[in-house]
Scaffold this active site. Structure first.
Site, PDB file in Angstrom:
ATOM      1  N   ARG A 129       4.517 -10.224  -2.332  1.00 35.35           N
ATOM      2  CA  ARG A 129       4.376  -9.261  -2.720  1.00 35.35           C
ATOM      3  C   ARG A 129       4.195  -8.305  -1.967  1.00 35.35           C
ATOM      4  O   ARG A 129       5.289  -8.144  -2.108  1.00 35.35           O
ATOM      5  CB  ARG A 129       2.682  -9.526  -1.853  1.00 35.35           C
ATOM      6  CG  ARG A 129       2.672  -9.154  -0.421  1.00 35.35           C
ATOM      7  CD  ARG A 129       1.268  -9.039   0.415  1.00 35.35           C
ATOM      8  NE  ARG A 129       1.269  -8.506   1.473  1.00 35.35           N
ATOM      9  CZ  ARG A 129       1.932  -7.702   2.208  1.00 35.35           C
ATOM     10  NH1 ARG A 129       2.433  -6.464   1.620  1.00 35.35           N
ATOM     11  NH2 ARG A 129       1.820  -7.555   3.779  1.00 35.35           N
ATOM     12  N   GLY A 157       4.312  -3.638  -1.248  1.00 37.06           N
ATOM     13  CA  GLY A 157       3.923  -3.310  -0.577  1.00 37.06           C
ATOM     14  C   GLY A 157       4.266  -3.512   0.899  1.00 37.06           C
ATOM     15  O   GLY A 157       5.696  -3.832   0.870  1.00 37.06           O
ATOM     16  N   LYS A 158       4.202  -3.233   2.411  1.00 32.81           N
ATOM     17  CA  LYS A 158       4.725  -3.376   3.216  1.00 32.81           C
ATOM     18  C   LYS A 158       4.199  -4.518   4.106  1.00 32.81           C
ATOM     19  O   LYS A 158       3.753  -5.638   3.995  1.00 32.81           O
ATOM     20  CB  LYS A 158       5.125  -1.508   4.308  1.00 32.81           C
ATOM     21  CG  LYS A 158       5.889  -0.905   3.020  1.00 32.81           C
ATOM     22  CD  LYS A 158       6.428   0.186   3.886  1.00 32.81           C
ATOM     23  CE  LYS A 158       7.710   0.710   3.360  1.00 32.81           C
ATOM     24  NZ  LYS A 158       8.807   1.624   3.770  1.00 32.81           N
ATOM     25  N   ILE A 159       4.366  -3.908   5.737  1.00 32.26           N
ATOM     26  CA  ILE A 159       3.828  -5.322   6.560  1.00 32.26           C
ATOM     27  C   ILE A 159       1.961  -4.651   7.206  1.00 32.26           C
ATOM     28  O   ILE A 159       1.388  -3.718   6.910  1.00 32.26           O
ATOM     29  CB  ILE A 159       4.651  -5.087   7.843  1.00 32.26           C
ATOM     30  CG1 ILE A 159       4.356  -5.811   8.254  1.00 32.26           C
ATOM     31  CG2 ILE A 159       3.964  -3.406   9.074  1.00 32.26           C
ATOM     32  CD1 ILE A 159       5.454  -6.591   9.666  1.00 32.26           C
ATOM     33  N   ILE A 196      -4.551  -3.316  -0.038  1.00 34.09           N
ATOM     34  CA  ILE A 196      -4.096  -4.357  -1.636  1.00 34.09           C
ATOM     35  C   ILE A 196      -2.562  -4.149  -1.838  1.00 34.09           C
ATOM     36  O   ILE A 196      -1.771  -3.481  -1.098  1.00 34.09           O
ATOM     37  CB  ILE A 196      -4.895  -3.678  -2.767  1.00 34.09           C
ATOM     38  CG1 ILE A 196      -6.234  -2.899  -2.576  1.00 34.09           C
ATOM     39  CG2 ILE A 196      -4.456  -4.632  -3.804  1.00 34.09           C
ATOM     40  CD1 ILE A 196      -7.337  -2.587  -3.862  1.00 34.09           C
ATOM     41  N   GLY A 208      -4.030 -10.069  -3.253  1.00 35.75           N
ATOM     42  CA  GLY A 208      -4.786  -9.341  -3.166  1.00 35.75           C
ATOM     43  C   GLY A 208      -5.867  -7.791  -2.488  1.00 35.75           C
ATOM     44  O   GLY A 208      -4.294  -6.873  -2.405  1.00 35.75           O
ATOM     45  N   PHE A 209      -6.599  -8.596  -1.563  1.00 30.64           N
ATOM     46  CA  PHE A 209      -6.393  -6.736  -0.715  1.00 30.64           C
ATOM     47  C   PHE A 209      -7.584  -8.037   0.347  1.00 30.64           C
ATOM     48  O   PHE A 209      -7.223  -9.164   0.650  1.00 30.64           O
ATOM     49  CB  PHE A 209      -7.739  -6.461  -1.806  1.00 30.64           C
ATOM     50  CG  PHE A 209      -9.600  -7.394  -1.297  1.00 30.64           C
ATOM     51  CD1 PHE A 209      -9.794  -8.078  -1.005  1.00 30.64           C
ATOM     52  CD2 PHE A 209      -9.476  -8.321  -2.822  1.00 30.64           C
ATOM     53  CE1 PHE A 209     -11.606  -8.183  -1.291  1.00 30.64           C
ATOM     54  CE2 PHE A 209     -10.555  -8.609  -3.306  1.00 30.64           C
ATOM     55  CZ  PHE A 209     -11.938  -9.431  -2.027  1.00 30.64           C
ATOM     56  N   CYS A 224       1.787  -1.019   6.559  1.00 26.19           N
ATOM     57  CA  CYS A 224       1.411  -0.410   5.554  1.00 26.19           C
ATOM     58  C   CYS A 224       2.549   0.792   5.341  1.00 26.19           C
ATOM     59  O   CYS A 224       2.938   1.722   4.547  1.00 26.19           O
ATOM     60  CB  CYS A 224       0.213   0.424   4.754  1.00 26.19           C
ATOM     61  SG  CYS A 224      -1.245  -1.020   4.465  1.00 26.19           S
TER      62      CYS A 224
END
Length: 269
Positions: A73, A75-77, A185, A197-198, A215
């Site tokens: 996905r 984003g980050k951790i 997210i 997703g979230f 994040c």
């Protein structure tokens, strides 16, 4: 847009192991791409796990070698675990895909959910997810007894909040009256179909986040519905509210392909 089907999977003692859920997502994703199933949102709790998106830096991972699942996905951790409601909407979007619009719809649904519980949340420019805003910087208590003008999290490249105790811990951002993320997210779109997703913090132990840089954001923290409201809130209470608002937002969405601007033509000499 057609109705979104919700599948409640595993909660509490039946919380789902992350890799099992990831494989299930792949299966539903393939079926959705083939139009064998409708748009589907898996809802569940995870067993405790750290997951790292493609942009995660080594400096954001746990220092003690705690295992991290690297995922596909954006984003980050982040952390997933008990007390956190996770949703994986697996949906077919028109091409070219407008990823930002999809993220905004997820944020809208979660902001409406929080409002129904009496908590005002919002977006933060340049940072995805759903946030509780802190006080203006000049009204916050000084971090570590220092002026915020010299907050070492931002001014000292060698400073590591993971090594400096509760006064810098992401789980204590509310006490410091800083911005704090209530819902994260992170998505992936493959073949025009969304995955991941979230995650909405309902009543988790947020100290799990103190072992990472959530994040990748060093100057803010994390929050939960229960913590912000000052009362117990359960996954069971939140589930139908999330389903209602996510269903309404998606049903009302006028999906359209992302507008692709053509480069102006240049005259040849």
């Amino acid at each position: 847009m057609s109705d979104l089907r919700f599948v409640r999977w595993g909660f509490g003692g039946d919380a789902v192991e992350y890799r099992e859920a990831w494989q299930k997502q792949r299966e539903v994703h393939a079926a959705r791409f083939a139009d064998e199933v409708p748009d589907t949102c898996l809802l569940l709790e995870h067993q405790p796990v750290y997951t790292a998106g493609r942009r995660t830096d080594d400096s954001e991972r746990p220092l003690d070698g705690t295992p991290v699942v690297d995922v596909d996905r954006g984003g980050k951790i982040t952390w997933h675990g008990p007390g956190q409601l996770v949703g994986y909407p697996i949906m077919k979007l028109p091409r070219p895909v407008d990823v930002v619009a999809h993220v905004r719809r997820l944020e809208d649904a979660l902001i409406r959910t929080c409002a129904e519980f009496g908590l005002e949340t919002t977006r933060v420019e340049g940072r995805s997810g759903v946030w509780v805003l802190g006080d203006p910087v000049e009204h916050r208590p000084a971090v570590g007894g220092l002026s915020l003008d010299f907050d070492p999290r931002l001014s000292d490249p060698e400073f590591d909040a993971r090594l400096n105790g509760p006064e810098y811990a992401p789980s204590n951002a509310g006490q410091r009256r800083e911005d704090r993320k209530l819902a994260a997210i992170g998505i992936r779109v493959a073949k025009g179909v969304t995955m991941h997703g979230f995650s909405l913090n309902v009543n988790p132990d947020n100290t799990w986040f103190d072992r990472i840089v959530p994040c990748g954001i060093r100057d803010a923290g994390v929050a939960s519905l229960a913590g912000e409201l000052g009362r117990d809130v359960t996954i069971e209470e939140v589930l139908p509210v999330v389903e209602k608002h996510l269903g309404e937002v998606m049903a009302a969405a006028a999906l359209a392909p992302r507008v692709v601007e053509k480069a102006p033509e240049t005259a040849s000499a």
